[in-house]
Write a protein that holds these residues in place. Structure first.
Motif, mmCIF file in Angstrom:
data_model
loop_
_atom_site.group_PDB
_atom_site.id
_atom_site.type_symbol
_atom_site.label_atom_id
_atom_site.label_comp_id
_atom_site.label_asym_id
_atom_site.label_seq_id
_atom_site.Cartn_x
_atom_site.Cartn_y
_atom_site.Cartn_z
ATOM 1 N N GLN A 1 -16.437 23.413 -17.178
ATOM 2 C CA GLN A 1 -15.016 23.412 -17.538
ATOM 3 C C GLN A 1 -14.382 22.025 -17.337
ATOM 4 N N LYS A 2 -15.070 21.031 -17.876
ATOM 5 C CA LYS A 2 -14.580 19.653 -17.789
ATOM 6 C C LYS A 2 -14.893 18.920 -19.090
ATOM 7 N N ALA A 3 -14.120 17.893 -19.362
ATOM 8 C CA ALA A 3 -14.465 16.984 -20.454
ATOM 9 C C ALA A 3 -15.673 16.164 -20.022
ATOM 10 N N PRO A 4 -16.450 15.633 -20.962
ATOM 11 C CA PRO A 4 -17.689 14.915 -20.613
ATOM 12 C C PRO A 4 -17.497 13.796 -19.606
ATOM 13 N N TRP A 5 -16.407 13.034 -19.709
ATOM 14 C CA TRP A 5 -16.197 11.875 -18.825
ATOM 15 C C TRP A 5 -15.755 12.271 -17.421
ATOM 16 N N ASN A 6 -15.373 13.526 -17.242
ATOM 17 C CA ASN A 6 -14.985 14.006 -15.906
ATOM 18 C C ASN A 6 -16.144 14.668 -15.164
ATOM 19 N N ALA A 7 -17.232 14.863 -15.840
ATOM 20 C CA ALA A 7 -18.390 15.539 -15.232
ATOM 21 C C ALA A 7 -19.062 14.637 -14.206
ATOM 22 N N ILE B 1 -22.902 8.676 -25.807
ATOM 23 C CA ILE B 1 -21.495 8.346 -25.535
ATOM 24 C C ILE B 1 -21.359 7.227 -24.499
ATOM 25 N N VAL B 2 -22.350 7.084 -23.611
ATOM 26 C CA VAL B 2 -22.327 5.964 -22.660
ATOM 27 C C VAL B 2 -22.473 4.634 -23.402
ATOM 28 N N ASP B 3 -23.339 4.614 -24.401
ATOM 29 C CA ASP B 3 -23.611 3.379 -25.146
ATOM 30 C C ASP B 3 -22.626 3.126 -26.276
ATOM 31 N N ASN B 4 -21.754 4.107 -26.572
ATOM 32 C CA ASN B 4 -20.819 3.969 -27.675
ATOM 33 C C ASN B 4 -19.574 3.204 -27.217
ATOM 34 N N VAL B 5 -19.398 2.003 -27.737
ATOM 35 C CA VAL B 5 -18.287 1.135 -27.316
ATOM 36 C C VAL B 5 -16.944 1.793 -27.603
ATOM 37 N N LYS B 6 -16.822 2.435 -28.760
ATOM 38 C CA LYS B 6 -15.556 3.061 -29.144
ATOM 39 C C LYS B 6 -15.142 4.139 -28.142
ATOM 40 N N PHE B 7 -16.082 5.024 -27.785
ATOM 41 C CA PHE B 7 -15.737 6.119 -26.888
ATOM 42 C C PHE B 7 -15.528 5.629 -25.459
ATOM 43 N N GLN B 8 -16.316 4.670 -25.030
ATOM 44 C CA GLN B 8 -16.101 4.110 -23.696
ATOM 45 C C GLN B 8 -14.699 3.493 -23.601
ATOM 46 N N TYR C 1 -7.832 7.326 -19.657
ATOM 47 C CA TYR C 1 -8.028 8.005 -18.373
ATOM 48 C C TYR C 1 -8.491 7.072 -17.253
ATOM 49 N N ASN C 2 -8.614 5.791 -17.575
ATOM 50 C CA ASN C 2 -9.036 4.800 -16.593
ATOM 51 C C ASN C 2 -10.370 5.190 -15.941
ATOM 52 N N LEU C 3 -11.270 5.689 -16.766
ATOM 53 C CA LEU C 3 -12.597 6.102 -16.299
ATOM 54 C C LEU C 3 -13.670 5.506 -17.210
ATOM 55 N N ARG C 4 -14.879 5.389 -16.692
ATOM 56 C CA ARG C 4 -16.028 5.022 -17.510
ATOM 57 C C ARG C 4 -16.966 6.220 -17.586
ATOM 58 N N ILE C 5 -17.516 6.452 -18.765
ATOM 59 C CA ILE C 5 -18.472 7.541 -18.925
ATOM 60 C C ILE C 5 -19.786 7.106 -18.274
ATOM 61 N N ILE C 6 -20.374 7.985 -17.492
ATOM 62 C CA ILE C 6 -21.639 7.668 -16.839
ATOM 63 C C ILE C 6 -22.739 8.634 -17.294
ATOM 64 N N GLN C 7 -23.975 8.186 -17.210
ATOM 65 C CA GLN C 7 -25.119 9.044 -17.509
ATOM 66 C C GLN C 7 -25.346 9.991 -16.330
ATOM 67 N N LEU C 8 -25.299 11.279 -16.603
ATOM 68 C CA LEU C 8 -25.478 12.273 -15.539
ATOM 69 C C LEU C 8 -26.944 12.583 -15.265
ATOM 70 N N VAL C 9 -27.784 12.379 -16.263
ATOM 71 C CA VAL C 9 -29.152 12.872 -16.189
ATOM 72 C C VAL C 9 -30.117 11.702 -16.077
ATOM 73 N N THR C 10 -30.870 11.682 -15.012
ATOM 74 C CA THR C 10 -31.886 10.659 -14.801
ATOM 75 C C THR C 10 -33.206 11.348 -14.470
ATOM 76 N N GLU C 11 -34.257 10.569 -14.333
ATOM 77 C CA GLU C 11 -35.547 11.155 -13.959
ATOM 78 C C GLU C 11 -35.521 11.706 -12.536
ATOM 79 N N GLU C 12 -34.501 11.312 -11.767
ATOM 80 C CA GLU C 12 -34.398 11.799 -10.388
ATOM 81 C C GLU C 12 -33.845 13.215 -10.309
ATOM 82 N N ASN C 13 -32.998 13.608 -11.267
ATOM 83 C CA ASN C 13 -32.422 14.960 -11.214
ATOM 84 C C ASN C 13 -32.823 15.803 -12.413
#
Length: 371
Positions: free
Chosen positions: A63-69, A106-113, A120-132
């Protein structure tokens, strides 16, 4: 219900309660991601729709927008699909990869970042890595299920076909024609490092000459439709024929063996498939597997765990032992990454010892030269 049939997504259950402005930007992101995959990436509609459903399922759950996750949100979702819904492990990883791919975009997309930073004064981050993320089954464990033939095993396999051809001729067996086809088919799979489907999909028109090897006649290259990656359709590649004894076999099959499959009244004389069944139709994977198992029995190799795909591993192993470059094998097999090709290489102790001695001797010689 079987685990393999459980689904994490239900398109009728998506209900994301976030501000309208956030919802609009999120929809723009998802739409752009779909266009990218369907357009320049040429992925299949079914694959894109499936991944989009997973992405929406994830966002609905948190229940969040992608950049708030957050990564905690991702962990909670993974717990839900794994522990509560009991989705099979392979499917869990597929869903995780779908979310990862969306966030990569969306992390690599300059327009959306820029839009998220501005609003919202936020940066989109990658949530999924090989660690999780659930790791792949260890590649070495997977390849152990598909061992390579040793040189002796492969000679026994091909030799068994030759022996059975002689026996079938002697006793006027209906197996005579099938065994002759089998020899060409399985030797082709080995030399060209073909998957089952690639072998079955060969047509008469798949072959062409190699100007640099005129002695190979019409059989210098084969045009093969192999697996795509990440949802794309089949990809075509040119496979070089690099064994001098295969072109004569192919020519013999086309001129002497294959026409006999088309002599029955019900057969289509214009059939384009290269390898044919006894009914004069295209060879299918199930029939290919059946013939392979039968020959393993003739050769006394039934207990060694071989499947037709092992012929690809066998080519790669033999090529490596002969000093062929990894890059050449990678291109020939149609792999995207050299690391995948490396897992197809099963070099035995004798090879490893020989290479170790060669390397050690080169160091000894260099040290001697420096003295």
């Amino acid at each position: 219900m079987s685990r393999k049939h459980l689904h994490v997504v239900d398109s009728s259950s998506f209900e994301l309660n976030i501000p309208e402005a956030e919802l609009e930007l999120m929809e723009e992101m998802i739409s752009a991601y779909e266009v990218r995959r369907l357009g320049s990436r040429n992925h299949k509609q079914k694959s894109v729709s499936s991944d989009t459903a997973v992405i929406r399922s994830f966002l609905t759950f948190i229940q969040k927008a992608p950049w708030n996750a957050t990564t905690d949100d991702f962990d909670a979702w993974c717990y839900q699909i794994g522990r509560e819904q009991k989705v099979a492990t392979n499917s869990q990883r597929k869903y995780q990869s779908a979310v990862q791919g969306f966030y990569r975009y969306i992390v690599d997309n300059v327009k959306f970042q820029a839009a998220v930073l501005d609003r919202y004064n936020l940066r989109i981050i990658q949530l999924v890595t090989e660690e999780n993320k659930i790791p792949h089954v260890h590649e070495r464990q997977r390849t152990n299920e598909r061992p390579a033939f040793t040189h002796q095993d492969f000679e026994s396999f091909i030799g068994a076909i030759d022996v059975q051809i002689v026996e079938a001729y002697k006793f006027n067996s209906k197996e005579f024609l099938a065994l002759q086809r089998d020899k060409v088919m399985f030797y082709s799979m080995y030399v060209m490092a073909l998957r089952n489907s690639e072998c079955c999909d060969l047509n008469l028109s798949s072959f062409r000459s190699n100007p640099n090897l005129p002695e190979f006649g019409d059989y210098g290259f084969a045009s093969v439709w192999g697996k795509g990656s990440k949802g794309s359709g089949p990809k075509q590649r040119a496979v070089a024929i690099d064994h001098a004894d295969l072109p004569p076999l192919l020519d013999w099959y086309v001129n002497d063996i294959r026409p006999q499959y088309l002599q029955k009244p019900h057969c289509d004389p214009n059939e384009e498939a290269f390898f044919l069944t006894e009914r004069g139709s295209r060879m299918k994977s199930g029939s290919l597997n059946y013939r392979f198992k039968k020959i393993l029995g003739y050769a006394g190799l039934s207990e060694k765990g071989f499947v037709p795909h092992c012929l690809r591993h066998t080519f790669t192993t033999h090529a490596s032992s002969a000093g062929m470059s990894l890059e050449y094998s990678k291109i020939k097999l149609g792999h995207e990454y050299a690391a995948t090709t490396q897992t197809y290489t099963h070099c035995g102790d004798e090879f490893v010892n020989r290479e170790a001695v060669r390397y050690a001797q080169s160091i000894i010689n260099r040290l001697s030269d420096d003295e």
